[in-house]
Design an enzyme around this catalytic site. Structure first.
Site, PDB file in Angstrom:
ATOM      1  N   ASP A 252      -2.081  -2.679  -4.502  1.00 58.92           N
ATOM      2  CA  ASP A 252      -2.950  -3.025  -3.391  1.00 58.92           C
ATOM      3  C   ASP A 252      -3.738  -1.773  -3.025  1.00 58.92           C
ATOM      4  OD1 ASP A 252      -4.200  -4.442  -1.401  1.00 58.92           O
ATOM      5  OD2 ASP A 252      -2.433  -4.684  -0.158  1.00 58.92           O
TER       6      ASP A 252
ATOM      7  N   ASP B   5       0.848  -1.187   0.000  1.00 58.83           N
ATOM      8  CA  ASP B   5       0.000   0.000   0.000  1.00 58.83           C
ATOM      9  C   ASP B   5       0.887   1.241   0.000  1.00 58.83           C
ATOM     10  OD1 ASP B   5      -2.623  -1.449   0.590  1.00 58.83           O
ATOM     11  OD2 ASP B   5      -1.389  -2.061   2.288  1.00 58.83           O
TER      12      ASP B   5
ATOM     13  N   ASP C 134      -4.287   2.084   4.086  1.00 57.85           N
ATOM     14  CA  ASP C 134      -4.882   1.069   4.952  1.00 57.85           C
ATOM     15  C   ASP C 134      -4.746   1.492   6.406  1.00 57.85           C
ATOM     16  OD1 ASP C 134      -5.525  -0.504   2.807  1.00 57.85           O
ATOM     17  OD2 ASP C 134      -4.423  -2.273   3.483  1.00 57.85           O
TER      18      ASP C 134
ATOM     19  N   ARG D 259     -13.970   0.778  -2.080  1.00 60.30           N
ATOM     20  CA  ARG D 259     -13.319   1.014  -0.797  1.00 60.30           C
ATOM     21  C   ARG D 259     -12.988   2.489  -0.581  1.00 60.30           C
ATOM     22  NH1 ARG D 259      -9.034  -4.039   0.027  1.00 60.30           N
ATOM     23  NH2 ARG D 259     -10.524  -5.714  -0.433  1.00 60.30           N
TER      24      ARG D 259
END
Length: 424
Positions: A244, A205, A248, A301
């Site tokens: 990815d 990430d 996060d 997301r």
């Protein structure tokens, strides 16, 4: 080649500084989201002169992070830091991280579903060599950010290319005015058991908040940049996914404010809570505020939430017609409040898609507008997708909001003020 890093002395009278003093020493304003709870978020505000650094290469950046050693520190990023570069800035390629004996062509031959099937995860020599290659790349592109640190871009063009910042098990970090571009994985893994037809999965990430507290992420831009998914090949009939997430927040991270950023042109954008099984770690944590961010041309997301009390308000969602999945993912024990956001949605996209039910959890949606008109997102979702009916009322009322704007004004405010290079 050894790298010697020295702190940047204060400029002589009449010289211009390399970054705004206000930006370097700024702390999160009182009441500005969850990162203002239980103490302030000050980052490197109190750094002494010997812990203020300006870096122009990835190697210098790594050295500055190491030198900070949890002392209040400011790291100024100037120009482009290319994570795939050596100690003197020479570019590296994926070939430089291949473990001896690894062959992508052989990997494809060994794990072709016509040979391997879809019932078992891949294993064997080439998978082991792929994992070893990925580990070598990870050691190069991942860096750990210490506590009590501010990382701030200098001017309008500061960029971290291909890098992955890990804010892991620390407190009090500020990250501002940077473009995070293309944290791509040279060695994606084929998982034939992921879904009906398998998937290529990657790590790295752009920014990971792992078990950390009091983090402010402000006025940054996150993008796939030079390697958009639209230009990636397909193998075994599935996209060769080399990215990815962009951000996060996982493993008990808590008290986070994400403000005035741009997240654009990406698939798996923001994940808050990465497993339904982490009840002992995540329950009561993952408190995150997202406000005045632009989410543009994303698949999904924005964010997907498990467990956390997440407050998403005054964000602008610019929805793409092709490939759009959803914006708000309602996951296990999540308590999402999504209020006074603005959506720009093209014709042909069902508004019920804005919410996605992953698990049974309540959600609060009020005061949102779509193309300038009020829309009850929950009611529309339940009407259009009755098999995924969601329950109302997340069960809490956010109070840590520095300012709340009329949602009709949000597109102009956010599009004009969010992202790297717009920090005043």
């Amino acid at each position: 080649m050894a790298l010697t890093l020295t702190a940047l002395a204060a400029p002589a009278q009449g010289q211009s500084r390399t970054a705004s003093p206000a930006a370097e020493r700024a702390a999160l304003p009182a009441g500005d989201g969850w990162a203002a709870e239980s103490g302030s978020t000050t980052g490197g505000r109190d750094a002494t002169a010997d812990h203020v650094y300006t870096v122009t290469t990835w190697a210098e950046f790594r050295a500055a992070l190491s030198a900070a050693e949890d002392n209040p520190s400011v790291i100024r990023v100037k120009g482009t830091l290319d994570a795939l570069s050596d100690s003197v800035g020479n570019p590296l390629t994926c070939k430089d991280y291949e473990a001896k004996g690894y062959s992508f062509e052989q990997y494809l031959a060994d794990y072709d579903p016509a040979v391997w099937g879809y019932d078992e995860e891949v294993s064997g020599e080439q998978e082991d060599l792929r994992a070893a290659s990925a580990k070598l790349q990870g050691a190069q592109v991942k860096v750990n950010v210490p506590a009590n640190t501010t990382i701030v871009g200098v001017g309008r063009n500061a960029r971290i290319l291909g890098g992955s910042l890990q804010v892991r098990d620390v407190d009090n970090v500020i990250i501002r005015n940077l473009t995070f571009e293309d944290a791509f994985n040279c060695f994606p893994q084929w998982d034939p058991t992921d879904g009906a037809y398998g998937e290529w999965n990657s790590e790295y990430d752009n920014l990971v908040l792992y078990g950390s507290t009091h983090v402010w992420v402000d006025h940054n831009t996150f993008t796939d940049g030079r390697h958009p998914d639209s230009e990636q090949p397909y193998y075994f009939g599935r996209l060769y996914q080399q990215h990815d997430g962009e951000l996060d927040v996982v493993r008990g991270a808590d008290l986070v404010t994400v403000s005035w950023n741009v997240f654009k042109e990406h698939d798996k954008t923001i994940l808050i809570g990465n497993s339904d099984s982490l009840t002992a770690v995540d329950r009561g944590k993952l408190r995150v505020t997202l406000h005045h961010n632009q989410f543009k041309n994303l698949k999904e997301r924005a964010p997907r939430v498990r467990f956390g009390q997440v407050d998403a308000y005054n964000n602008h969602y610019v929805v793409q017609k092709s490939g759009y999945g959803y914006s708000f993912g309602i996951g296990f024990e999540s308590k999402l409040v999504a209020e006074k956001n603005a959506f720009t949605v093209p014709k042909g996209v069902g508004l019920g898609q804005i919410l996605k039910k992953w698990s049974d959890a309540p959600v609060t949606t009020s005061g949102n507008v779509v193309n300038g008109k009020p829309v009850d997102l929950l009611a529309v979702h339940n009407a259009e997708i009755p098999e995924e009916t969601l329950r109302p009322d997340a069960g809490w009322t956010p109070v840590l909001r520095a300012s709340v704007d009329n949602p009709r004004a949000v597109p102009g405010l956010v599009d004009g003020g969010a992202g790297a290079g717009k920090l005043h």
